[in-house]
Write a protein that holds these residues in place. Structure first.
Motif, PDB file in Angstrom:
ATOM      1  N   MET A 193       0.845  -1.190   0.000  1.00 37.26           N
ATOM      2  CA  MET A 193       0.000   0.000   0.000  1.00 37.26           C
ATOM      3  C   MET A 193       0.881   1.239   0.000  1.00 37.26           C
ATOM      4  N   PRO A 194       0.443   2.303  -0.638  1.00 30.97           N
ATOM      5  CA  PRO A 194       1.279   3.513  -0.667  1.00 30.97           C
ATOM      6  C   PRO A 194       1.390   4.139   0.711  1.00 30.97           C
ATOM      7  N   VAL A 195       2.472   4.860   0.941  1.00 27.19           N
ATOM      8  CA  VAL A 195       2.682   5.559   2.201  1.00 27.19           C
ATOM      9  C   VAL A 195       2.520   7.048   1.949  1.00 27.19           C
ATOM     10  N   GLU A 196       1.994   7.772   2.936  1.00 23.78           N
ATOM     11  CA  GLU A 196       1.809   9.208   2.819  1.00 23.78           C
ATOM     12  C   GLU A 196       2.449   9.905   4.017  1.00 23.78           C
ATOM     13  N   PHE A 197       2.852  11.156   3.788  1.00 21.64           N
ATOM     14  CA  PHE A 197       3.504  11.935   4.835  1.00 21.64           C
ATOM     15  C   PHE A 197       2.719  13.209   5.113  1.00 21.64           C
ATOM     16  N   LEU A 198       2.449  13.427   6.403  1.00 23.35           N
ATOM     17  CA  LEU A 198       1.718  14.602   6.869  1.00 23.35           C
ATOM     18  C   LEU A 198       2.650  15.506   7.666  1.00 23.35           C
ATOM     19  N   GLY A 199       2.705  16.765   7.285  1.00 24.79           N
ATOM     20  CA  GLY A 199       3.474  17.751   8.030  1.00 24.79           C
ATOM     21  C   GLY A 199       2.555  18.743   8.716  1.00 24.79           C
ATOM     22  N   ILE A 200       3.128  19.847   9.189  1.00 23.23           N
ATOM     23  CA  ILE A 200       2.352  20.839   9.932  1.00 23.23           C
ATOM     24  C   ILE A 200       2.289  22.140   9.135  1.00 23.23           C
ATOM     25  N   ALA A 201       1.138  22.765   9.146  1.00 22.75           N
ATOM     26  CA  ALA A 201       0.930  24.046   8.462  1.00 22.75           C
ATOM     27  C   ALA A 201       0.814  25.147   9.505  1.00 22.75           C
ATOM     28  N   ALA A 202       1.874  25.392  10.249  1.00 21.58           N
ATOM     29  CA  ALA A 202       1.840  26.397  11.300  1.00 21.58           C
ATOM     30  C   ALA A 202       1.669  27.787  10.692  1.00 21.58           C
ATOM     31  N   THR A 203       0.985  28.656  11.422  1.00 14.83           N
ATOM     32  CA  THR A 203       0.779  30.029  10.946  1.00 14.83           C
ATOM     33  C   THR A 203       1.814  31.003  11.510  1.00 14.83           C
ATOM     34  N   ASN A 204       2.792  30.481  12.264  1.00 13.47           N
ATOM     35  CA  ASN A 204       3.923  31.297  12.721  1.00 13.47           C
ATOM     36  C   ASN A 204       5.075  30.357  13.055  1.00 13.47           C
ATOM     37  N   ASP A 205       6.219  30.914  13.363  1.00 17.58           N
ATOM     38  CA  ASP A 205       7.425  30.097  13.521  1.00 17.58           C
ATOM     39  C   ASP A 205       7.683  29.638  14.955  1.00 17.58           C
ATOM     40  N   GLY A 206       6.728  29.798  15.853  1.00 17.23           N
ATOM     41  CA  GLY A 206       6.926  29.369  17.225  1.00 17.23           C
ATOM     42  C   GLY A 206       6.786  27.870  17.401  1.00 17.23           C
ATOM     43  N   SER A 207       7.481  27.327  18.397  1.00 21.43           N
ATOM     44  CA  SER A 207       7.364  25.906  18.729  1.00 21.43           C
ATOM     45  C   SER A 207       7.633  25.735  20.214  1.00 21.43           C
ATOM     46  N   GLU A 208       7.679  24.496  20.671  1.00 22.84           N
ATOM     47  CA  GLU A 208       7.954  24.231  22.075  1.00 22.84           C
ATOM     48  C   GLU A 208       9.354  24.665  22.487  1.00 22.84           C
ATOM     49  N   THR A 209      10.230  24.853  21.516  1.00 20.28           N
ATOM     50  CA  THR A 209      11.608  25.241  21.836  1.00 20.28           C
ATOM     51  C   THR A 209      11.912  26.699  21.535  1.00 20.28           C
ATOM     52  N   THR A 210      11.057  27.364  20.764  1.00 22.04           N
ATOM     53  CA  THR A 210      11.369  28.714  20.290  1.00 22.04           C
ATOM     54  C   THR A 210      10.126  29.593  20.310  1.00 22.04           C
ATOM     55  N   PRO A 211      10.174  30.754  20.944  1.00 25.34           N
ATOM     56  CA  PRO A 211       9.025  31.658  20.870  1.00 25.34           C
ATOM     57  C   PRO A 211       8.871  32.210  19.466  1.00 25.34           C
ATOM     58  N   ARG A 212       7.644  32.493  19.089  1.00 28.23           N
ATOM     59  CA  ARG A 212       7.416  33.017  17.745  1.00 28.23           C
ATOM     60  C   ARG A 212       8.026  34.410  17.609  1.00 28.23           C
ATOM     61  N   SER A 213       8.405  34.751  16.393  1.00 28.54           N
ATOM     62  CA  SER A 213       9.084  36.017  16.145  1.00 28.54           C
ATOM     63  C   SER A 213       8.145  37.125  15.695  1.00 28.54           C
ATOM     64  N   GLU A 239      11.840   2.109   0.246  1.00 26.17           N
ATOM     65  CA  GLU A 239      11.684   0.830   0.938  1.00 26.17           C
ATOM     66  C   GLU A 239      10.245   0.322   0.863  1.00 26.17           C
ATOM     67  N   VAL A 240       9.276   1.232   0.944  1.00 26.06           N
ATOM     68  CA  VAL A 240       7.878   0.820   0.819  1.00 26.06           C
ATOM     69  C   VAL A 240       7.616   0.254  -0.574  1.00 26.06           C
ATOM     70  N   ALA A 241       8.180   0.893  -1.594  1.00 30.26           N
ATOM     71  CA  ALA A 241       8.011   0.383  -2.951  1.00 30.26           C
ATOM     72  C   ALA A 241       8.599  -1.031  -3.077  1.00 30.26           C
ATOM     73  N   LYS A 242       9.749  -1.265  -2.452  1.00 28.96           N
ATOM     74  CA  LYS A 242      10.344  -2.603  -2.473  1.00 28.96           C
ATOM     75  C   LYS A 242       9.449  -3.610  -1.765  1.00 28.96           C
ATOM     76  N   ARG A 243       8.940  -3.225  -0.581  1.00 30.22           N
ATOM     77  CA  ARG A 243       8.071  -4.125   0.165  1.00 30.22           C
ATOM     78  C   ARG A 243       6.820  -4.462  -0.648  1.00 30.22           C
ATOM     79  N   ASP A 244       6.238  -3.435  -1.250  1.00 32.30           N
ATOM     80  CA  ASP A 244       5.028  -3.660  -2.017  1.00 32.30           C
ATOM     81  C   ASP A 244       5.292  -4.557  -3.222  1.00 32.30           C
ATOM     82  N   ALA A 245       6.441  -4.373  -3.879  1.00 37.75           N
ATOM     83  CA  ALA A 245       6.782  -5.211  -5.018  1.00 37.75           C
ATOM     84  C   ALA A 245       6.997  -6.658  -4.581  1.00 37.75           C
ATOM     85  N   GLU A 246       7.668  -6.851  -3.449  1.00 36.62           N
ATOM     86  CA  GLU A 246       7.892  -8.209  -2.952  1.00 36.62           C
ATOM     87  C   GLU A 246       6.582  -8.889  -2.597  1.00 36.62           C
ATOM     88  N   ARG A 247       5.680  -8.133  -1.948  1.00 32.16           N
ATOM     89  CA  ARG A 247       4.392  -8.711  -1.583  1.00 32.16           C
ATOM     90  C   ARG A 247       3.564  -9.027  -2.809  1.00 32.16           C
TER      91      ARG A 247
END
Length: 402
Positions: free
Chosen positions: A1-21, A357-365
């Motif tokens: 099965m295909p794999v998908e990647f989800l990221g974050i669409a933050a509306t500013n540059d702040g995080s748990e380690t850095t205050p927003r600018s 690697e997912v493509a290899k696994r899927d091909a093997e399966r």
């Protein structure tokens, strides 16, 4: 099965380690971060929801109208708008994005946070409301004739929308949680069920619970599974672990300064929501699990949201993600602490390894399934030839004289 990647669409540059600018909604940064995800082979980004945060729907519309491929996962709390109104908003956004929308429904695990916007229902009542809400939204997306609704939480008459999603029959519905009530609701209604990153054994148990809930609801399919992590990567293992410890130190420093993420439990010793309770319990039981899972980041935030890390080189983190893929997870959510830089690094160095690697696994399966199919056909053919050869042959003497 295909794999998908989800990221974050933050509306500013702040995080748990850095205050927003800058401001809470930094239009230029929002677009820059989203474009970095699109340019580095991510599939979609999450527009999250918070009671005092910028409204994610217009932010998502802004980004969708300026990018060509990146998909949107829009978080929404049912308490903030009537379902007929929300369904039209989602359909309009799906039109703007040309069919790139998934909606993530948040039931809400913290009474105080829900109460900030006037939601006074209990947790069980909220789950019941969410299920009713999702069903209404799905019907608004698909009904071409006026309909009435008389439910526990919503009542209306003779409604039909004049705006429909591009996706047919409808956009996907995403849902998350770690309690039995969440498994029941999401198992019944969700196309995608979202989990926070836990050790492999616990994740397998949660997947089984979601699938059992889907079957109990009478479904013939099961939700796809998404799992979220905070990757901390570097060129060597030693550098990655140094970076990890610096990250935790920065989180603790921000917490001491009273950063917003540290106020989510509102003075309580333990968070109310089951997901955060699980993260804290896992952290208390140990710091390292499996190939690369590291819990001090979750402990440092008090189990606030997606907070367990995967630490190591890109190759190590990619292999750790593949371990989850082998469990049945096909949507991998990842968010670093330097939102922009980490999105670029992860896209350059981790995503290609996992996809290959997912493509290899899927091909093997696929090859294994093909070989099994050929073997069955050969066996069936042999049986057929044997039957043809025995037709018309005289019975053995013992059978004749029997």
């Amino acid at each position: 099965m295909p794999v998908e990647f989800l990221g974050i669409a933050a509306t500013n540059d702040g995080s748990e380690t850095t205050p927003r600018s800058g401001a809470a909604f930094d239009k230029e940064y929002t677009l820059r971060l989203a474009r970095a995800h699109e340019d580095h082979d991510w599939d979609r980004v999450l527009f999250a929801y918070g009671s005092g945060s910028p409204d994610p729907a217009p932010a998502a519309a802004y980004v969708a109208s300026r990018l060509d491929r990146l998909q949107t996962l829009l978080a929404h709390r049912p308490n903030v708008s009537y379902p007929t109104f929300a369904a039209k908003t989602f359909a309009t956004l799906d039109q703007i994005s040309e069919g790139r929308l998934t909606v993530h429904f948040i039931t809400g695990g913290d009474d105080h946070e829900q109460g900030r916007e006037g939601d006074t229902l209990t947790k069980d009542e909220r789950y019941a409301r969410t299920r009713e809400y999702i069903r209404i939204v799905k019907k608004v997306w698909t009904a071409r004739e006026p309909f009435d609704h008389e439910g526990e939480h919503y009542r209306f008459h003779d409604f039909v929308s004049d705006v429909f999603p591009v996706q047919q029959p409808r956009p996907n519905v995403s849902f998350g949680g770690s309690s039995p009530a969440a498994y029941t609701a999401g198992g019944a209604e969700a196309d995608v069920f979202c989990l926070w990153g836990e050790p492999l054994a616990q994740t397998a148990q949660q997947i089984a619970a979601v699938q059992a809930a889907a079957r109990a609801a009478g479904r013939t399919d099961v939700p796809r599974i998404q799992v979220a992590f905070r990757p901390i990567i570097a060129p060597t293992e030693e550098l990655a672990w140094e970076k990890a410890h610096r990250t935790v130190a920065a989180i603790k420093e921000r917490r001491a300064q009273g950063a917003a993420f540290t106020r989510r439990h509102h003075g309580q010793d333990r968070p109310q929501n089951t997901g955060s309770q699980r993260l804290i319990a896992i952290a208390e039981a140990g710091e390292r699990y499996d190939r690369a899972l590291w819990t001090p980041t979750a402990a440092a935030t008090g189990g606030a949201g997606n907070s367990n890390a995967l630490v190591g080189t890109p190759e190590t983190v990619a292999q750790a993600l593949l371990d989850y893929y082998d469990l049945g997870v096909d949507i991998l959510s990842a968010r670093g602490y330097d939102l922009l830089g980490d999105a670029i690094d992860f896209g350059r160095h981790v995503i290609p390894i996992v996809r290959e690697e997912v493509a290899k696994r899927d091909a093997e399966r696929a090859a294994e399934r093909g070989a099994e199919r050929d073997a069955r056909r050969a066996a069936d053919s042999d049986v057929g030839r044997d039957a043809e050869q025995t037709q018309g042959e005289p019975l053995p003497r013992a059978a004749v004289t029997g």
